[in-house]
Scaffold this active site. Structure first.
Site, PDB file in Angstrom:
ATOM      1  CB  CYS A  36      -0.903  -0.063   1.241  1.00  0.00           C
ATOM      2  SG  CYS A  36      -1.719   1.480   1.661  1.00  0.00           S
TER       3      CYS A  36
ATOM      4  CB  CYS B  15       0.330   1.839   4.073  1.00  0.00           C
ATOM      5  SG  CYS B  15      -1.376   1.287   3.937  1.00  0.00           S
TER       6      CYS B  15
END
Length: 106
Positions: free
Chosen positions: A31, A34
């Site tokens: 991600c 993230c």
């Protein structure tokens, strides 16, 4: 205190039974947002040491916990107080926005 990485096995002890508020970062290695949020989470862990516990949980390794808390998109930050979710932030959010949510609990 460094960021604590936990999984399904350690979640109850690290998060639900914590004496202080806990900021849980639900993330995954693939991600992008993230990864962008990680330095902010590290700064918060340093600045709030002793007041807030900061925990990272990889949703790929702990899908049961992600499911239990209905994590549909990541990054998601949940704030736990006394073992209960008291606040949440979804997506790549600014440090100040996270601090505003945490200040209510410290």
């Amino acid at each position: 205190m460094a960021i604590i990485e936990t999984n399904t096995a350690g979640f109850e002890a690290e998060v639900l039974k914590s004496e202080i508020p806990v900021l849980v970062d639900f993330w995954a290695p693939w991600c992008g947002p993230c990864k962008a949020l990680t330095p902010i989470v590290h700064e918060l862990a340093e600045e709030l040491e002793g007041k807030v516990k900061v925990v990272k949980l990889n949703i790929d390794e702990s899908p049961e916990i992600a499911g239990k808390y209905s994590i549909m998109s990541i990054p998601t930050l949940l704030i736990f107080v006394g073992g209960t979710v008291s606040d949440q932030l979804i997506g790549l959010v600014q440090k100040e926005k996270i601090m505003d949510k945490l200040r209510k609990h410290i």
